[in-house]
Scaffold this motif. Structure first.
Motif, PDB file in Angstrom:
ATOM      1  N   UNK A 193       0.817  -1.212   0.000  1.00 22.05           N
ATOM      2  CA  UNK A 193       0.000   0.000   0.000  1.00 22.05           C
ATOM      3  C   UNK A 193       0.857   1.272   0.000  1.00 22.05           C
ATOM      4  N   UNK A 194       2.119   1.175   0.404  1.00 19.82           N
ATOM      5  CA  UNK A 194       2.958   2.368   0.602  1.00 19.82           C
ATOM      6  C   UNK A 194       3.863   2.693  -0.584  1.00 19.82           C
ATOM      7  N   UNK A 195       3.768   1.956  -1.672  1.00 20.89           N
ATOM      8  CA  UNK A 195       4.803   2.061  -2.695  1.00 20.89           C
ATOM      9  C   UNK A 195       4.829   3.389  -3.455  1.00 20.89           C
ATOM     10  N   UNK A 196       3.702   4.048  -3.605  1.00 21.54           N
ATOM     11  CA  UNK A 196       3.770   5.366  -4.255  1.00 21.54           C
ATOM     12  C   UNK A 196       4.527   6.349  -3.356  1.00 21.54           C
ATOM     13  N   UNK A 197       4.190   6.366  -2.089  1.00 23.72           N
ATOM     14  CA  UNK A 197       4.869   7.275  -1.154  1.00 23.72           C
ATOM     15  C   UNK A 197       6.333   6.914  -0.979  1.00 23.72           C
ATOM     16  N   UNK A 232      -1.287  -0.619 -13.026  1.00 23.40           N
ATOM     17  CA  UNK A 232      -0.071  -0.502 -12.236  1.00 23.40           C
ATOM     18  C   UNK A 232       0.862   0.503 -12.900  1.00 23.40           C
ATOM     19  N   UNK A 233       1.720   1.103 -12.116  1.00 25.55           N
ATOM     20  CA  UNK A 233       2.710   2.028 -12.664  1.00 25.55           C
ATOM     21  C   UNK A 233       4.070   1.792 -12.030  1.00 25.55           C
ATOM     22  N   UNK A 240       9.534   2.311  -7.797  1.00 23.24           N
ATOM     23  CA  UNK A 240       8.589   1.441  -7.098  1.00 23.24           C
ATOM     24  C   UNK A 240       7.468   0.982  -8.019  1.00 23.24           C
ATOM     25  N   UNK A 241       6.907  -0.154  -7.655  1.00 31.39           N
ATOM     26  CA  UNK A 241       5.787  -0.783  -8.356  1.00 31.39           C
ATOM     27  C   UNK A 241       4.514  -0.369  -7.623  1.00 31.39           C
ATOM     28  N   UNK A 242       3.682   0.429  -8.285  1.00 31.61           N
ATOM     29  CA  UNK A 242       2.541   1.065  -7.621  1.00 31.61           C
ATOM     30  C   UNK A 242       1.218   0.523  -8.154  1.00 31.61           C
ATOM     31  N   UNK A 243       0.316   0.211  -7.243  1.00 30.73           N
ATOM     32  CA  UNK A 243      -1.075  -0.063  -7.597  1.00 30.73           C
ATOM     33  C   UNK A 243      -1.894   1.155  -7.176  1.00 30.73           C
ATOM     34  N   UNK A 247       6.096   4.268 -16.646  1.00 33.10           N
ATOM     35  CA  UNK A 247       5.091   3.696 -17.546  1.00 33.10           C
ATOM     36  C   UNK A 247       4.009   3.007 -16.734  1.00 33.10           C
ATOM     37  N   UNK A 248       2.949   2.606 -17.433  1.00 35.96           N
ATOM     38  CA  UNK A 248       1.826   1.920 -16.797  1.00 35.96           C
ATOM     39  C   UNK A 248       1.579   0.591 -17.508  1.00 35.96           C
ATOM     40  N   UNK A 249       0.970  -0.350 -16.792  1.00 36.82           N
ATOM     41  CA  UNK A 249       0.635  -1.642 -17.382  1.00 36.82           C
ATOM     42  C   UNK A 249      -0.473  -2.286 -16.572  1.00 36.82           C
TER      43      UNK A 249
END
Length: 336
Positions: A71-75, A230-231, A85-88, A137-139
């Motif tokens: 849950x913390x990967x964007x921050x 995901x990004x 980081x791998x972000x959802x 990028x996003x996927x």
């Protein structure tokens, strides 16, 4: 002699600018386990970056939440806990309303074509929606489905059922149909189901077995219910501190084509998981009738209205944004 010649050839491929650059060590954080296909494809991406930079950009990939929770990967990218980081985005409801359009039910049918459509559509919006990181990028994964302890045929069957949603848009769907959301990241999901905290889960097919969730569910709705966006995000200070030549290397690896290289092995893995589950004893993979599927598509329409309201509240134009997404889906043949 051959080694010496090879060294000369390698050196000749490195531009003078890169040859003068300082070495940068970057940490790449993934919250998926090492066995997940995204890990080796990310390692290959990192290795190609190192090669293209003449060895001046070195990346180390850390899977399995070693550097922080999913849950913390964007921050974590924003704050520099990791460099990439791998972000959802859907793990944080309301924070990224534009990209949430891709998380709505029945949008993407094909993840390989979808990756191209997604990047063509979202990149310009990422510059503002994810402005405190550098968007790479996003996927997305292969369309996921509903799996659980009970056979769900209609939206009304979710009334009173506890569901672990894949992301916030699916969470809204669960509430719309009278169910209760159970918040759990992918690594936490099996435990939630095993302890009875959740009854159902929305999840992609191959990953269901990778995370051991197949041990605690039996029924699997065989429809392309949703995908999750995901990004890959890069810490701004890390990116801005790179030399112009190093930035070019990163930019050349933050393309739709590289997103596809990262994503395609995962798409195949998930699709193969669906086939495997069909042959496994104790599991029922069931289709919906045309009438049942029609009920689902009709019932989820309010979710689009909710998405449009969230985009408008954030200062965006949902009509234009949706029209651009639909155009990208049509161009690449990625929609349902």
């Amino acid at each position: 002699m051959r080694r010496a010649l090879l060294a000369i050839l390698v050196a000749a491929t490195v531009t003078p600018a890169l040859a003068q650059d300082k070495t940068v060590n970057m940490k790449v954080s993934l919250w998926l386990p090492s066995a997940h296909p995204l890990v080796p494809s990310t390692q290959a991406w990192a290795a190609d970056i190192e090669k293209a930079s003449g060895g001046t950009i070195k990346m180390t990939v850390f899977p399995s939440e070693q550097l922080g929770k999913a849950f913390d990967h964007y921050d974590m990218a924003r704050d520099g806990i990791a460099d990439v980081t791998y972000v959802s985005p859907g793990y944080q409801p309301g924070r990224f309303p534009i990209i949430a359009a891709g998380n709505l039910p029945f949008v993407f049918a094909d993840p390989k074509k979808g990756v191209l459509a997604l990047n063509a559509w979202y990149r310009k919006y990422a510059a503002t929606e994810m402005k405190d990181t550098h968007f790479c990028f996003a996927f997305m994964h292969e369309p996921g489905a509903l799996h659980g302890k009970k056979k769900i045929l209609l939206p009304t069957d979710l009334n009173g059922v506890k569901v672990r949603p894949a992301q916030s848009s699916i969470g809204e769907m669960v509430k719309l149909f009278g169910g209760t959301n159970v918040q759990a990241s992918a690594p936490e999901s099996r435990d939630a189901l095993e302890r009875g905290v959740a009854d159902e889960i929305t999840f992609p097919w191959g990953s269901l077995m990778l995370f051991g969730i197949d041990k605690v569910v039996r029924y699997h709705m065989d429809v392309p219910l949703y995908t999750t966006m995901f990004t890959y995000n890069i810490n701004l200070n890390t990116y801005n501190s790179l030399s112009p030549a190093q930035k070019t290397v990163i930019d050349d690896h933050c393309t739709a084509e590289w997103a596809a290289k990262i994503n395609d092995p995962w798409a195949d893995f998930e699709a193969n998981g669906r086939l495997k589950l069909k042959s496994m004893e104790g599991h029922e993979v069931y289709p919906l009738t045309d009438q049942e599927l029609g009920e689902w598509k009709k019932a989820v329409k309010p979710l689009h209205d909710s998405w449009a309201g969230a985009v408008k509240k954030a200062g965006g134009d949902p009509v234009t944004i949706d029209a651009e997404l639909q155009a990208a889906l049509k161009k690449y043949g990625a929609g349902i």
